[in-house]
Design a protein around this motif. Structure first.
Motif, PDB file in Angstrom:
ATOM      1  N   THR A 146     -43.541  36.421   8.689  1.00 34.02           N
ATOM      2  CA  THR A 146     -43.069  37.765   8.790  1.00 34.02           C
ATOM      3  C   THR A 146     -43.939  38.965   9.419  1.00 34.02           C
ATOM      4  O   THR A 146     -43.289  39.706  10.133  1.00 34.02           O
ATOM      5  N   GLU A 147     -45.139  39.018   9.207  1.00 33.11           N
ATOM      6  CA  GLU A 147     -45.927  40.035   9.938  1.00 33.11           C
ATOM      7  C   GLU A 147     -46.018  39.389  11.131  1.00 33.11           C
ATOM      8  O   GLU A 147     -45.831  40.484  12.271  1.00 33.11           O
TER       9      GLU A 147
ATOM     10  N   ASP B 232     -43.038  40.797  13.397  1.00 32.92           N
ATOM     11  CA  ASP B 232     -42.916  42.366  13.525  1.00 32.92           C
ATOM     12  C   ASP B 232     -43.891  42.724  14.770  1.00 32.92           C
ATOM     13  O   ASP B 232     -44.974  42.694  14.600  1.00 32.92           O
TER      14      ASP B 232
ATOM     15  N   ASN C 115     -44.618  45.536  15.468  1.00 30.41           N
ATOM     16  CA  ASN C 115     -45.725  46.636  15.202  1.00 30.41           C
ATOM     17  C   ASN C 115     -46.611  46.171  14.248  1.00 30.41           C
ATOM     18  O   ASN C 115     -47.311  47.083  13.822  1.00 30.41           O
ATOM     19  N   ALA C 116     -46.869  44.931  14.062  1.00 28.59           N
ATOM     20  CA  ALA C 116     -47.734  44.546  12.863  1.00 28.59           C
ATOM     21  C   ALA C 116     -49.176  45.081  13.310  1.00 28.59           C
ATOM     22  O   ALA C 116     -49.928  45.149  12.505  1.00 28.59           O
TER      23      ALA C 116
END
Length: 374
Positions: free
Chosen positions: A366-367, A370, A372-373
């Motif tokens: 999930t990260e 992303d 913007n992680a």
């Protein structure tokens, strides 16, 4: 006691309470199992934390002061934290039972040995001579070099005459990976498990005896503010490989690389329970590989884990190559007849371990999705 002496003692007590309080906090934070980089960073300097706890405890016991409940609680907290930290480091001392047995095959039985050199070269280091010197002197079967860009590939290509089997992913982002092998590689491939900028190597190597050994070489991002705000992707990459190894059905396996994690962290221990791999450092010593330039700030970041089919012929931290990491060299002896005796030292993964691994993998995936992680 003069006013000046009283002031010195007061300052001393404040210093002890500050240092002791910080080291107690650094002991408690990793227990939370959170992935924030500033929490996971406390996994690394356990030796330094032990030193801080020990000095604080001695000073608190020796400095004169009026008895108080707060002081008693502080002393007990320091002692408890010190014992906990020491218990985490204890397996990596020569006083502990060795997890990997010494090899029984003769040293010249080359058909059943495999040697590996792991070197984080530091991409900006422009001195390849020392690493090439180690390769020439030790003649490993496999060289794994990470943090390698095109310049490093151009320097190491000269060894391809002796290491004809290769698989390369040079990158300018400090995560490049080069693999050179004297022994035949089968189905070698570079994969990007979670991050399109972080390569890993996967394949098999054939020993002269005909035995096939699964290889997994990794270099995930560390939990650090300039790299990754959490350890989620690092943890997930390691656990994904642990799940893959479960599918090897007990075949010989080696995992190596700069894992940007220490062997005593919760995630590393979870990985070894899932994969059933051994750590040759257990019972022999820490062999800290980072930071090569700071003697008092070192911990083991570069690792070789292997299945119980192997025993240890040699394990050595090599001399400085101009990097912030020391290289490590390992020579393993393929001796499958005694694998049960070695593997029985490992804890078996339970249902909770498998559930936690799945949760960590989902969190890492999930990260990674992303933008913007970081």
């Amino acid at each position: 006691m003069s006013d000046f002496s009283a002031l010195l003692f007061a300052i001393g007590h404040w210093v002890v309470w500050i240092v002791g309080g910080l080291t107690i906090l650094a002991t408690l934070l990793p227990i939370l199992r959170q992935t924030a980089w500033w929490i996971r960073a406390c996994d690394f300097p356990r030796l330094q934390i032990v030193a801080g706890l020990g000095l604080s405890l001695i000073a608190e016991l020796l400095l004169p002061e009026e008895p108080s409940l707060a002081s008693d609680i502080f002393v007990v907290s320091l002692a408890a934290a010190l014992l906990y930290q020491a218990s985490r480091i204890w397996p990596y001392t020569p006083l502990h039972r060795r997890q990997v047995h010494d090899a029984s095959r003769p040293d010249d039985d080359h058909d059943n040995h495999i040697s590996l050199m792991v070197a984080n070269v530091l991409m900006y280091n422009r001195d390849a001579s020392r690493l090439l010197g180690h390769i020439k002197n030790l003649e490993p079967d496999i060289v794994l070099a990470v943090e390698t860009d095109d310049w490093w590939l151009s320097q190491l290509e000269r060894i391809e005459r002796d290491f004809p089997f290769t698989c390369h992913a040079p990158l300018p982002n400090t995560y490049g990976m080069l693999v050179f092998s004297r022994l035949p590689l089968r189905e070698p491939q570079i994969r990007y498990i979670l991050d399109k900028e972080i390569p890993s190597f996967h394949g098999c190597v054939m020993l002269p005896s005909g035995v096939s050994v699964n290889l997994h070489f990794l270099h995930p991002k560390p939990p650090a503010p300039q790299e990754s705000k959490t350890s989620a992707r690092r943890d997930a990459e390691l656990l994904v490989v642990g799940k893959v190894i479960q599918g090897h059905n007990g075949r010989p396996t080696i995992v190596a690389g700069d894992l940007n994690d220490v062997a005593w962290s919760h995630t590393s221990e979870l990985f070894r329970r899932l994969s059933r791999l051994l750590d040759p450092r257990v019972g022999r010593g820490l062999l800290p590989t980072f930071h090569a330039d700071h003697r008092l700030l070192r911990w083991p970041l570069d690792h070789v884990f292997h299945s119980a089919h192997f025993r240890l012929q040699r394990l050595e931290r090599l001399t400085h190559i101009g990097s912030d990491h020391f290289p490590i060299y390992i020579r393993l002896s393929y001796e499958p007849s005694g694998w049960q005796d070695q593997e029985k030292q490992l804890e078996a993964a339970d249902a909770g371990d498998h559930e936690e691994a799945e949760e960590k993998i989902v969190q890492g995936v999930t990260e990674a999705a992303d933008p913007n992680a970081d």
